[in-house]
Design a protein around this motif. Structure first.
Motif, mmCIF file in Angstrom:
data_model
loop_
_atom_site.group_PDB
_atom_site.id
_atom_site.type_symbol
_atom_site.label_atom_id
_atom_site.label_comp_id
_atom_site.label_asym_id
_atom_site.label_seq_id
_atom_site.Cartn_x
_atom_site.Cartn_y
_atom_site.Cartn_z
ATOM 1 N N VAL A 217 5.379 6.433 -1.402
ATOM 2 C CA VAL A 217 4.471 5.389 -1.865
ATOM 3 C C VAL A 217 4.478 5.372 -3.386
ATOM 4 N N THR A 229 -2.711 7.601 -5.861
ATOM 5 C CA THR A 229 -3.186 6.702 -4.816
ATOM 6 C C THR A 229 -3.671 5.398 -5.448
ATOM 7 N N VAL A 233 -7.866 0.799 -2.539
ATOM 8 C CA VAL A 233 -7.676 1.077 -1.114
ATOM 9 C C VAL A 233 -8.573 2.244 -0.707
ATOM 10 N N GLU A 236 -5.417 4.937 3.799
ATOM 11 C CA GLU A 236 -3.989 4.666 3.948
ATOM 12 C C GLU A 236 -3.499 5.259 5.264
ATOM 13 N N ARG A 301 -4.923 0.231 4.102
ATOM 14 C CA ARG A 301 -3.531 -0.143 3.847
ATOM 15 C C ARG A 301 -2.636 0.565 4.857
ATOM 16 N N TYR A 303 1.150 1.354 6.029
ATOM 17 C CA TYR A 303 2.563 1.418 5.662
ATOM 18 C C TYR A 303 3.339 1.559 6.971
ATOM 19 N N VAL A 342 4.209 -3.181 3.771
ATOM 20 C CA VAL A 342 2.801 -2.924 3.480
ATOM 21 C C VAL A 342 1.968 -4.022 4.118
ATOM 22 N N ASP A 344 -2.267 -5.023 4.605
ATOM 23 C CA ASP A 344 -3.653 -4.703 4.267
ATOM 24 C C ASP A 344 -4.596 -5.265 5.319
#
Length: 375
Positions: A217, A229, A233, A236, A301, A303, A342, A344
């Motif tokens: 990331v 980070t 957010v 994660e 978020r 990933y 990504v 959200d």
């Protein structure tokens, strides 16, 4: 004043050229944590991995039935032998320092990573060093996507005489990377970008099926905390959609010897199908799903990554909530091999919801889990 500024910019560009850097590698000055070198100590090591640790189909809330048993039940002999749910594999594990004696504690919010290695983080402009210790019985490496590196840090077996960072059993290697501007998020990607990393000794067959894979990331400097980070957010989550083909694992022979003692030449179509584990983070049938928990109204978020061969085309689907990916609102994301995206989410619908591959035969084979939204 304008002339002075232009001369300064020209001088800076000249310095970059003399240093052998590209303009893209320069860091645009802005607010954020100081540029630094972040060092990770990661070992590749062997583990007996359980794809269904609860011993039942958690997703459907029942004991293993006929379809489940194809992948989850050990049949040590007879006309249809099957290894079952446990396999010897290799994975990346983070350690506290270069002695590689103390594994770094995994925080509760990252327990969902499963078989994935630690998240490697950087802020645009940072250097990243990874010291790899090979504790396995096979050659391993780390090959990153998205970061800048020299050939000595490529981590790829281009040929038998050009190892480029391949580490033999018992050996170590220091990889050096740089998070250039294009390693971070683009204009429509928010505050962070995600990339994959994996062992690159034999990427077409053994490395990924053994289990050595993780996420990188990279956060925009103006939106980064000191630990890299993203500032905007709250939570994660990393998920990997992958069919681990244990037929292509370097440990297949050892797994057969361990779980099918006395069985020779079991390579029938049924046996080979039973070794294709349709997993999310190395789990099938919603095993170990409790860690995928978040609160209503949080900025979450996701990933989402994929790997595999021609069968590695997945559609990650959330029940109950939607996400935004590259300015598109959706509840289904297309995932291809070695692609990482990504998405959200601001969850607004409390409850336990399915999160699974919408390719029907993948879901039927166990590529399913839950995520939970608390009020």
């Amino acid at each position: 004043m304008k002339i002075s500024f232009r001369l300064s910019a020209l001088f800076f560009t000249l310095l970059l050229a003399l240093a052998g850097c590209k303009k893209d590698d320069a860091v645009t000055p802005n607010s954020g944590p100081p540029v630094q070198t972040r060092t990770y100590y990661i070992a590749s090591e062997e583990v007996v991995w359980d794809y269904v640790s609860e011993g039942r189909n958690v997703f459907l809330g029942r004991p293993f039935e006929k379809m489940d048993s194809v992948f989850a039940v050990n049949i040590p002999s007879g006309p249809t032998p099957r290894i079952g749910r446990r396999y010897l594999k290799a994975r990346f594990v983070e350690y506290t320092d270069a002695s590689f004696t103390t594994p770094k504690a995994v925080l509760p919010q990252w327990a969902h990573l499963g078989i994935l290695g630690p998240v490697i983080r950087a802020v645009v402009g940072d250097s990243v060093h990874v010291v790899l210790k090979n504790k396995t019985s096979i050659a391993t490496s780390i090959h990153v996507h998205g970061l800048l590196y020299g050939k000595e840090s490529e981590g790829s077996m281009n040929s038998s005489t050009d190892p480029r960072g391949v580490v033999q059993p018992g050996g170590t290697h220091r990889y050096r990377y740089f998070a250039r501007e294009s390693s971070g998020p683009g204009p429509a990607q928010g505050s962070s970008a995600v990339w994959v990393y994996h062992s690159g000794v034999n990427t077409t067959q053994t490395d990924l099926n053994a289990g050595m894979v993780g996420a990188i990331v990279v956060t925009k400097r103006s939106m980064a905390n000191a630990d890299a980070t993203p500032t905007d957010v709250d939570r994660e989550i990393v998920t990997l959609y992958n069919i681990f083909d244990e037929n292509m694992s370097p440990y297949l022979a050892r797994n057969i010897a361990t779980y099918l003692p006395g069985v020779t030449k079991p390579m029938t179509d049924d046996f080979m199908m039973s070794n294709k584990m349709h997993s999310i983070n190395g789990y099938i049938m919603a095993s170990h799903n409790a860690a995928l928990t978040m609160k209503k109204g949080e900025k979450v978020r996701w990933y989402v990554m994929g790997f595999g061969d021609v069968q590695g085309v997945h559609t990650a689907h959330w029940h109950g909530n939607v996400s935004i990916m590259s300015e598109r609102t959706t509840d289904v994301i297309e995932v291809l091999p070695a692609v990482a995206v990504v998405a959200d989410m601001t969850p607004d619908d409390p409850g336990q919801w399915a999160y699974h591959c919408h390719v029907s035969n993948h879901a039927a084979a166990g590529m399913d889990t839950f995520y939970t939204i608390t009020p």
